[in-house]
Design a protein around this motif. Structure first.
Motif: not given
Length: 268
Positions: A235-241
């Protein structure tokens, strides 16, 4: 013609339910390179039958989860049959680990095991930022933002960057730019309670930001400290990519199909 990276181990610190600590096989044409050699890696390679294929070893840095199985490999190559030595590459600082392992674990009464690492894995230091060829494999390096000398690696033949352990820096973004596959550490979900700059690590958001700014197609997250953190890390990665995101797994093979970066296989 083989051009792939196979995940052998992807756990931070020590083996977990996700399997061994850090270890990856890079295969290009006739050369097989073991990148990092953390605890559990050699046992998995031995059980899969891939250990005999290893032509050389490249260790990104001296922390145990990236080099702890070097002595295991040296013992396996020295006993019961003594095999031909294979080269070991890494930052110059790795030399003290090699000497220390041999001093502690060498067996003075057995000539073939007196200094197994020096004998079976002769060491060549790599300057941070230098490029080199290991057989058929071309490697470009970057000095990573980590408390000990550490190499981030780019494999032009695979169109892939492996960050190893590092904080997010402008130099890493530039180093990664233009590649299609990013194998990035995401040791923690986020920086809460930690200082990523001092400790030299990334969380999910930092790995995602690196992938977005570098323009990669496929982000593969690795080096998680807690297997239960996969969803919040994603989820944290998806917030940027917004591109494709996968988690590294032992047996996963990364490569290209035509012009696309993709997961070639999942074995587990």
């Amino acid at each position: 013609m083989t051009h792939e990276l196979c995940v052998i181990g992807c756990s931070a610190c020590a083996p977990t339910t996700l399997g061994p600590a850090s270890g990856y096989l890079v295969r290009v044409e006739q050369t097989t390179l073991l990148v990092d050699c953390g605890p559990g890696v050699i046992g998995r390679l031995a059980s899969s039958g891939d250990l005999a294929d290893v032509d050389a070893v490249l260790v990104t840095h001296e922390h145990l989860d990236h080099c702890g199985d070097l002595m295991t490999l040296a013992f396996r190559r020295a006993f019961p049959q003594r095999l031909e030595p294979i080269p070991l590459y890494g930052p110059a600082a790795l030399a003290r680990v090699i000497e220390g392992f041999d001093q502690v674990f060498g067996i003075p009464t057995l000539p073939e095991l007196r200094t197994p690492l020096n004998d079976q894995l002769p060491f060549t230091p790599i300057d941070l930022g230098a490029g080199l060829s290991i057989g058929d494999i071309r490697v470009e390096t970057l000095g990573a933002a980590h408390p000990v000398p550490t190499l981030s690696l780019r494999f032009p033949d695979l169109d892939l960057v492996y960050t190893s352990d590092t904080g997010l820096t402008e130099e890493l973004v530039e180093f990664t730019a233009g590649t299609s596959t990013l194998l990035a550490e995401a040791t923690y979900v986020n920086e809460e309670g930690r200082d990523f700059t001092a400790h030299g690590h990334m969380g999910g958001a930092e790995a995602g930001e690196l992938a977005a700014r570098a323009g990669v197609e496929l982000l593969v997250l690795t080096h998680l400290s807690d297997p239960d953190d996969e969803q919040p890390t994603c989820d944290a990665a998806r917030s940027r990519f917004t591109g494709s995101i996968e988690f590294a797994r032992p047996g996963m093979r990364l490569g290209r199909a035509g012009s696309r970066a993709r997961v070639m296989a999942r074995e587990d």
